[in-house]
Design a protein around this motif. Sequence first.
Motif, PDB file in Angstrom:
ATOM      1  N   PHE A  15      33.778  48.328  33.681  1.00  0.00           N
ATOM      2  CA  PHE A  15      33.391  49.060  35.033  1.00  0.00           C
ATOM      3  C   PHE A  15      34.197  49.212  35.670  1.00  0.00           C
ATOM      4  N   GLU A  16      35.428  48.204  35.412  1.00  0.00           N
ATOM      5  CA  GLU A  16      36.729  48.854  36.795  1.00  0.00           C
ATOM      6  C   GLU A  16      37.123  50.507  36.182  1.00  0.00           C
ATOM      7  N   SER A  17      37.020  50.381  35.106  1.00  0.00           N
ATOM      8  CA  SER A  17      37.657  52.107  34.851  1.00  0.00           C
ATOM      9  C   SER A  17      36.943  52.791  35.138  1.00  0.00           C
ATOM     10  N   ALA A  18      35.468  52.825  34.620  1.00  0.00           N
ATOM     11  CA  ALA A  18      34.816  53.580  35.510  1.00  0.00           C
ATOM     12  C   ALA A  18      34.934  53.857  37.111  1.00  0.00           C
ATOM     13  N   THR A  19      35.003  53.107  37.555  1.00  0.00           N
ATOM     14  CA  THR A  19      35.517  53.116  39.052  1.00  0.00           C
ATOM     15  C   THR A  19      36.418  53.345  40.025  1.00  0.00           C
ATOM     16  N   GLY A  20      37.175  52.472  39.440  1.00  0.00           N
ATOM     17  CA  GLY A  20      38.862  52.390  39.880  1.00  0.00           C
ATOM     18  C   GLY A  20      39.043  51.105  40.431  1.00  0.00           C
ATOM     19  N   LEU A  21      37.480  50.220  41.311  1.00  0.00           N
ATOM     20  CA  LEU A  21      37.568  49.213  41.841  1.00  0.00           C
ATOM     21  C   LEU A  21      38.053  48.021  40.726  1.00  0.00           C
ATOM     22  N   THR A  22      38.797  46.807  41.173  1.00  0.00           N
ATOM     23  CA  THR A  22      38.548  45.788  41.228  1.00  0.00           C
ATOM     24  C   THR A  22      37.920  44.601  40.811  1.00  0.00           C
ATOM     25  N   VAL A  23      38.099  43.527  40.044  1.00  0.00           N
ATOM     26  CA  VAL A  23      37.036  42.603  39.821  1.00  0.00           C
ATOM     27  C   VAL A  23      37.338  41.435  39.838  1.00  0.00           C
ATOM     28  N   THR A  24      37.416  40.947  41.198  1.00  0.00           N
ATOM     29  CA  THR A  24      37.797  38.486  40.721  1.00  0.00           C
ATOM     30  C   THR A  24      37.160  38.536  40.614  1.00  0.00           C
ATOM     31  N   VAL A  25      37.349  37.545  39.949  1.00  0.00           N
ATOM     32  CA  VAL A  25      35.964  36.011  39.838  1.00  0.00           C
ATOM     33  C   VAL A  25      36.739  35.119  39.899  1.00  0.00           C
ATOM     34  N   LYS A  26      35.392  34.407  40.005  1.00  0.00           N
ATOM     35  CA  LYS A  26      35.701  33.166  40.114  1.00  0.00           C
ATOM     36  C   LYS A  26      34.688  32.108  39.539  1.00  0.00           C
ATOM     37  N   TRP A  27      34.403  31.109  38.821  1.00  0.00           N
ATOM     38  CA  TRP A  27      33.591  30.304  38.319  1.00  0.00           C
ATOM     39  C   TRP A  27      33.307  29.083  37.751  1.00  0.00           C
ATOM     40  N   GLU A  28      31.978  28.677  38.700  1.00  0.00           N
ATOM     41  CA  GLU A  28      31.904  26.816  38.877  1.00  0.00           C
ATOM     42  C   GLU A  28      30.486  26.800  38.317  1.00  0.00           C
ATOM     43  N   VAL A  29      30.335  26.036  37.797  1.00  0.00           N
ATOM     44  CA  VAL A  29      28.543  25.275  37.266  1.00  0.00           C
ATOM     45  C   VAL A  29      27.665  25.881  38.809  1.00  0.00           C
TER      46      VAL A  29
END
Length: 230
Positions: A24-38
Amino acid sequence: MHQQIRLFGAIAVRPAVIALIPQFESATGLTVTVKWEVNPTVKKQIEAGEAFDLVIINPSMVQDLTATGKVKAASQVAFGRVGMGVAAKAGSRPLDMGSVDAFVHALKSAETIAYASDGTSGGYFSGLLDRLGIAEEVRPKLVAVPGGQTASAVGRGEAELAVVPVTSILAAAPEVVLAGRFPAELQSYIDFAIGVSANPRDPEAARQLSEFLTSASVDQILAAKGVERR
């Protein structure tokens, strides 16, 4: 346009989503930051004011967040579902999970069983032990492990088996293997849905990520990571 999308999601889908983000980042030039929890923690933190642009959790929780104004109305879309499995240490003796009787025997024979006590999967497993009538015998063997670390606990030798969503087991390889999925009669699929924040930093970017994660073009990658589309 903001160049960063804040994605907050359930640990069970982390391995699958992480595999998709670079594309996705390669196709759009956008950056995704992630956070994970239950799942329950994701919902609680958003209710408490956690900032996010996109969320992936149980559908009922997305609905609750929509009702309280945290998620944009009509933005909810289905992401996929994850089945339950049993993890064992790589190289250990094969287990028979082909029937309810075999599954019960495996649980009774194990010395210790890790489970995510604070997650959706842990709640289901605990109730399943009651349904099977083996709670009294198996519960003393249970090892409560924080979500995201349940399968890895087997690799570290903290438990003989782990009961956890298949995605987490596959992600713990090569130290951990999928000993088997729950028998069909006992299988419980954890459904996941995507919701867009009611106040995203960049509505168009959030929409793009939601559409990408639900597109048919990523189905094959998701399947390899343990996420099934309906």
